[in-house]
Design a protein around this motif. Structure first.
Motif, PDB file in Angstrom:
ATOM      1  N   LEU A 284       0.843  -1.187   0.000  1.00 14.31           N
ATOM      2  CA  LEU A 284       0.000   0.000   0.000  1.00 14.31           C
ATOM      3  C   LEU A 284       0.880   1.240   0.000  1.00 14.31           C
ATOM      4  CD1 LEU A 284      -2.648  -0.973   2.716  1.00 14.31           C
ATOM      5  CD2 LEU A 284      -2.849  -1.224   0.232  1.00 14.31           C
ATOM      6  N   SER A 285       0.425   2.267  -0.700  1.00 11.35           N
ATOM      7  CA  SER A 285       1.141   3.542  -0.707  1.00 11.35           C
ATOM      8  C   SER A 285       0.112   4.656  -0.872  1.00 11.35           C
ATOM      9  CB  SER A 285       2.157   3.594  -1.848  1.00 11.35           C
ATOM     10  OG  SER A 285       2.781   4.868  -1.888  1.00 11.35           O
ATOM     11  N   TYR A 286       0.277   5.698  -0.041  1.00 14.76           N
ATOM     12  CA  TYR A 286      -0.675   6.810  -0.105  1.00 14.76           C
ATOM     13  C   TYR A 286       0.089   8.110  -0.336  1.00 14.76           C
ATOM     14  CZ  TYR A 286      -4.303  10.140   1.202  1.00 14.76           C
ATOM     15  OH  TYR A 286      -5.202  11.174   1.189  1.00 14.76           O
ATOM     16  N   ASN A 287      -0.350   8.846  -1.371  1.00  8.00           N
ATOM     17  CA  ASN A 287       0.197  10.157  -1.690  1.00  8.00           C
ATOM     18  C   ASN A 287      -0.784  11.202  -1.169  1.00  8.00           C
ATOM     19  OD1 ASN A 287       1.030  12.594  -2.963  1.00  8.00           O
ATOM     20  ND2 ASN A 287       2.063  11.407  -4.574  1.00  8.00           N
ATOM     21  N   ASP A 288      -0.437  11.838  -0.051  1.00  8.00           N
ATOM     22  CA  ASP A 288      -1.364  12.783   0.557  1.00  8.00           C
ATOM     23  C   ASP A 288      -1.512  14.060  -0.275  1.00  8.00           C
ATOM     24  OD1 ASP A 288       1.216  13.500   0.995  1.00  8.00           O
ATOM     25  OD2 ASP A 288       0.983  14.075   3.091  1.00  8.00           O
ATOM     26  N   TYR A 289      -0.513  14.379  -1.074  1.00  7.40           N
ATOM     27  CA  TYR A 289      -0.606  15.584  -1.905  1.00  7.40           C
ATOM     28  C   TYR A 289      -1.619  15.393  -3.032  1.00  7.40           C
ATOM     29  CZ  TYR A 289       0.810  19.389  -5.022  1.00  7.40           C
ATOM     30  OH  TYR A 289       0.810  20.508  -5.841  1.00  7.40           O
ATOM     31  N   LEU A 290      -1.587  14.216  -3.672  1.00  6.10           N
ATOM     32  CA  LEU A 290      -2.521  13.930  -4.764  1.00  6.10           C
ATOM     33  C   LEU A 290      -3.806  13.278  -4.272  1.00  6.10           C
ATOM     34  CD1 LEU A 290       0.007  12.524  -7.407  1.00  6.10           C
ATOM     35  CD2 LEU A 290      -0.911  14.848  -7.241  1.00  6.10           C
ATOM     36  N   GLY A 291      -3.818  12.811  -3.004  1.00  4.98           N
ATOM     37  CA  GLY A 291      -4.996  12.103  -2.500  1.00  4.98           C
ATOM     38  C   GLY A 291      -5.196  10.777  -3.214  1.00  4.98           C
ATOM     39  N   ARG A 292      -4.097  10.053  -3.466  1.00  6.62           N
ATOM     40  CA  ARG A 292      -4.164   8.829  -4.266  1.00  6.62           C
ATOM     41  C   ARG A 292      -3.641   7.647  -3.459  1.00  6.62           C
ATOM     42  NH1 ARG A 292      -0.944   9.143  -9.671  1.00  6.62           N
ATOM     43  NH2 ARG A 292       0.803   9.068  -8.196  1.00  6.62           N
ATOM     44  N   LEU A 293      -4.401   6.554  -3.454  1.00  7.79           N
ATOM     45  CA  LEU A 293      -4.015   5.306  -2.790  1.00  7.79           C
ATOM     46  C   LEU A 293      -3.627   4.288  -3.854  1.00  7.79           C
ATOM     47  CD1 LEU A 293      -3.819   3.440  -0.286  1.00  7.79           C
ATOM     48  CD2 LEU A 293      -6.234   2.894  -0.652  1.00  7.79           C
ATOM     49  N   THR A 294      -2.419   3.711  -3.720  1.00 10.75           N
ATOM     50  CA  THR A 294      -1.919   2.731  -4.681  1.00 10.75           C
ATOM     51  C   THR A 294      -1.831   1.370  -4.011  1.00 10.75           C
ATOM     52  OG1 THR A 294      -0.623   4.432  -5.798  1.00 10.75           O
ATOM     53  CG2 THR A 294      -0.034   2.130  -6.227  1.00 10.75           C
ATOM     54  N   VAL A 295      -2.420   0.344  -4.632  1.00 10.80           N
ATOM     55  CA  VAL A 295      -2.400  -1.037  -4.126  1.00 10.80           C
ATOM     56  C   VAL A 295      -1.724  -1.896  -5.176  1.00 10.80           C
ATOM     57  CG1 VAL A 295      -3.741  -2.983  -3.278  1.00 10.80           C
ATOM     58  CG2 VAL A 295      -4.537  -0.640  -2.857  1.00 10.80           C
ATOM     59  N   VAL A 296      -0.670  -2.623  -4.769  1.00 14.90           N
ATOM     60  CA  VAL A 296       0.054  -3.513  -5.676  1.00 14.90           C
ATOM     61  C   VAL A 296       0.006  -4.924  -5.101  1.00 14.90           C
ATOM     62  CG1 VAL A 296       2.243  -4.009  -6.799  1.00 14.90           C
ATOM     63  CG2 VAL A 296       1.578  -1.633  -6.365  1.00 14.90           C
ATOM     64  N   VAL A 297      -0.671  -5.831  -5.804  1.00 22.48           N
ATOM     65  CA  VAL A 297      -0.742  -7.230  -5.379  1.00 22.48           C
ATOM     66  C   VAL A 297       0.535  -7.921  -5.850  1.00 22.48           C
ATOM     67  CG1 VAL A 297      -2.029  -9.377  -5.521  1.00 22.48           C
ATOM     68  CG2 VAL A 297      -3.260  -7.193  -5.509  1.00 22.48           C
ATOM     69  N   GLU A 334      -2.716  -2.435  11.495  1.00 20.09           N
ATOM     70  CA  GLU A 334      -1.308  -2.039  11.566  1.00 20.09           C
ATOM     71  C   GLU A 334      -0.766  -1.692  10.180  1.00 20.09           C
ATOM     72  OE1 GLU A 334       0.979  -5.018  13.478  1.00 20.09           O
ATOM     73  OE2 GLU A 334      -0.075  -4.866  15.401  1.00 20.09           O
ATOM     74  N   HIS A 335      -1.155  -2.468   9.177  1.00 26.95           N
ATOM     75  CA  HIS A 335      -0.713  -2.196   7.802  1.00 26.95           C
ATOM     76  C   HIS A 335      -1.217  -0.819   7.344  1.00 26.95           C
ATOM     77  CE1 HIS A 335      -0.068  -4.018   3.511  1.00 26.95           C
ATOM     78  NE2 HIS A 335       0.641  -2.927   3.724  1.00 26.95           N
ATOM     79  N   TRP A 336      -2.460  -0.532   7.651  1.00 22.47           N
ATOM     80  CA  TRP A 336      -3.049   0.755   7.261  1.00 22.47           C
ATOM     81  C   TRP A 336      -2.350   1.919   7.969  1.00 22.47           C
ATOM     82  CZ3 TRP A 336      -6.509   2.215   3.640  1.00 22.47           C
ATOM     83  CH2 TRP A 336      -7.054   3.492   3.744  1.00 22.47           C
ATOM     84  N   ASN A 337      -2.147   1.784   9.279  1.00 19.82           N
ATOM     85  CA  ASN A 337      -1.508   2.874  10.027  1.00 19.82           C
ATOM     86  C   ASN A 337      -0.072   3.109   9.581  1.00 19.82           C
ATOM     87  OD1 ASN A 337      -3.811   3.327  11.563  1.00 19.82           O
ATOM     88  ND2 ASN A 337      -3.168   1.927  13.202  1.00 19.82           N
ATOM     89  N   GLU A 338       0.628   2.030   9.259  1.00 19.27           N
ATOM     90  CA  GLU A 338       2.004   2.186   8.777  1.00 19.27           C
ATOM     91  C   GLU A 338       2.044   2.902   7.442  1.00 19.27           C
ATOM     92  OE1 GLU A 338       6.033  -0.541   8.112  1.00 19.27           O
ATOM     93  OE2 GLU A 338       4.126  -1.487   8.685  1.00 19.27           O
ATOM     94  N   MET A 339       1.061   2.622   6.615  1.00 23.63           N
ATOM     95  CA  MET A 339       0.996   3.316   5.323  1.00 23.63           C
ATOM     96  C   MET A 339       0.741   4.813   5.537  1.00 23.63           C
ATOM     97  SD  MET A 339      -2.038   3.110   2.512  1.00 23.63           S
ATOM     98  CE  MET A 339      -3.042   3.974   3.726  1.00 23.63           C
ATOM     99  N   ILE A 340      -0.135   5.161   6.481  1.00 24.57           N
ATOM    100  CA  ILE A 340      -0.436   6.572   6.744  1.00 24.57           C
ATOM    101  C   ILE A 340       0.797   7.293   7.293  1.00 24.57           C
ATOM    102  CG2 ILE A 340      -1.833   8.135   8.140  1.00 24.57           C
ATOM    103  CD1 ILE A 340      -3.364   6.808   5.866  1.00 24.57           C
ATOM    104  N   LYS A 344       3.945   8.188   0.529  1.00 23.77           N
ATOM    105  CA  LYS A 344       4.717   8.020  -0.706  1.00 23.77           C
ATOM    106  C   LYS A 344       5.716   6.857  -0.621  1.00 23.77           C
ATOM    107  CE  LYS A 344       4.517  12.996  -1.654  1.00 23.77           C
ATOM    108  NZ  LYS A 344       5.312  14.214  -1.951  1.00 23.77           N
ATOM    109  N   GLU A 345       5.495   5.921   0.293  1.00 22.80           N
ATOM    110  CA  GLU A 345       6.399   4.777   0.427  1.00 22.80           C
ATOM    111  C   GLU A 345       5.581   3.494   0.374  1.00 22.80           C
ATOM    112  OE1 GLU A 345       9.410   2.812   3.742  1.00 22.80           O
ATOM    113  OE2 GLU A 345       8.992   4.973   3.778  1.00 22.80           O
ATOM    114  N   LEU A 346       6.052   2.501  -0.384  1.00 19.97           N
ATOM    115  CA  LEU A 346       5.357   1.221  -0.504  1.00 19.97           C
ATOM    116  C   LEU A 346       5.549   0.409   0.776  1.00 19.97           C
ATOM    117  CD1 LEU A 346       6.144   0.188  -4.194  1.00 19.97           C
ATOM    118  CD2 LEU A 346       3.926   0.861  -3.257  1.00 19.97           C
ATOM    119  N   VAL A 347       4.454   0.022   1.395  1.00 23.27           N
ATOM    120  CA  VAL A 347       4.480  -0.776   2.616  1.00 23.27           C
ATOM    121  C   VAL A 347       3.814  -2.111   2.303  1.00 23.27           C
ATOM    122  CG1 VAL A 347       3.790  -0.929   5.028  1.00 23.27           C
ATOM    123  CG2 VAL A 347       4.348   1.307   4.033  1.00 23.27           C
TER     124      VAL A 347
END
Length: 357
Positions: A284-297, A334-340, A344-347
């Motif tokens: 998971l990766s979240y860009n707070d500037y663009l408001g974009r959530l990226t999910v990579v399986v 925990e995964h969600w909080n770590e992403m927040i 801009k970092e893949l967790v």
């Protein structure tokens, strides 16, 4: 005429000074002579006295000392020795019929203390009985140990505060040679917030000595559980979980004057049995500037496939929900909080699939 008078006056003054000087010298010589006489008197031999008279005086003083001591110093047998037979003191001797292995009679020359009448050493103290038990918590590590964590807890009833002191961690087993550990502390079941220690650089045996405070009521205290997560930060600033400690508070007696110091061995995170429906890994990766959530399986394992059929159908093999506290708990939260906390970092993490409903 004036010159002659001046010469006469000078001669008179010189004579007076000479006379004064001679007087002072004579006084000093007399004092020195008196000191020598007193020194000779002090160093003159002392007249010998009759030895029998000395012995008689000593025996008289000893008899007086005996009578005085016998009247003022009583002898009391300790309660633990009431069952033993003791012989009365006679002729300045004391005998115990049953020998005590820790009471060793003294032998050899007596010290000046024993010159007093009736004074005898009846035994010695065995130092082995007064040694503190050796703390082996920092030396005895079982095989396969991945680390050990020390902490203390204390509860303040009046302010309803749980005080947690993170003391130290020993014998960490990082994935690389160097290790920069830190610790996250949770008070379960609340996994939305945690307290974090400082990072200790390049050490396998970090000493923290940090204090943390959790606000919790006395009614809810015994339903809570402390969770310690020990992480390692690598050179790329990525966090690797080294181990965890789960400590329930339900069996502990926590009061203001009862500070518990506890140590526990670290346990690996993946102690639960494998999922019945398989596991999936994604990032998971979240860009707070663009408001974009990226999910990579990334990958999956242990999936339970349906029986093959000629018709093309879509089967739901399982599901997993990752999100804020309103929707999830445990590792998913925990995964969600770590992403927040790492924008801009893949967790990436593994998650167990559950049955679809």
């Amino acid at each position: 005429m004036p010159e002659r008078a001046a010469a006469v006056a000078g001669g008179i003054i010189g004579g007076i000074l000479l006379f004064v000087l001679i007087g002072i010298s004579a006084c000093l010589l007399w004092k020195k002579f008196c000191h020598l006489l007193s020194y000779e008197k002090l160093t003159s031999p002392v007249k010998t006295t009759n030895a029998n008279a000395i012995f008689q005086d000593q025996s008289t003083s000893e008899i007086q000392l005996k009578s005085t001591r016998s009247r003022s110093v009583p002898f009391i047998v300790p309660p633990t020795l009431h069952g033993r037979d003791w012989i009365n003191l006679t002729n300045e001797e004391q005998v115990q019929e049953d020998s005590d292995p820790y009471m060793i009679p003294q032998s050899g020359p007596r010290s000046s203390f024993h010159s007093l009448a009736g004074a005898y050493v009846v035994g010695t103290i065995n130092p082995e009985l007064y040694k503190f038990p050796e703390d082996k918590s920092e030396t005895d590590f079982p095989e396969g140990n991945i680390g050990r964590l020390w902490f203390s807890i204390e509860y303040e009833q009046e302010s309803e505060r749980l005080l947690v002191s993170l003391i130290k961690v020993r014998k960490l087993q990082p994935p690389a040679d160097s290790c920069s550990p830190f610790v996250k502390i949770y008070l379960l079941p609340d996994e939305r917030s945690y307290l974090q220690s400082k990072t200790k650089r390049k050490t396998l045996n970090p000493q923290f000595d940090e204090n943390f405070v959790f606000q919790v009521s006395s009614k809810m205290l015994l339903q809570r559980t402390l969770k310690f997560l020990v992480y390692h930060v690598d050179k790329q600033k990525k966090h690797h979980l080294l181990g965890q400690v789960i400590f329930p508070l339900k069996n502990e007696t926590l009061t203001d004057d009862n500070k518990l110091v506890i140590w526990r061995d670290l346990e690996k995170e993946n102690l639960e049995p494998p999922s019945d429906y398989g596991d999936i890994q994604f990032s998971l990766s979240y860009n707070d500037y663009l408001g974009r959530l990226t999910v990579v399986v990334l990958r999956a394992r242990g999936l339970k496939l349906q029986e093959e059929s000629h018709a093309v159908k879509t089967h739901l093999l399982g599901r997993v929900v990752v999100g804020p506290f309103m929707y999830t708990r445990g590792k998913e939260l925990e995964h969600w909080n770590e992403m927040i906390n790492k924008p801009k970092e893949l967790v990436k993490r593994w998650h167990a699939l559950c049955h679809s409903t």
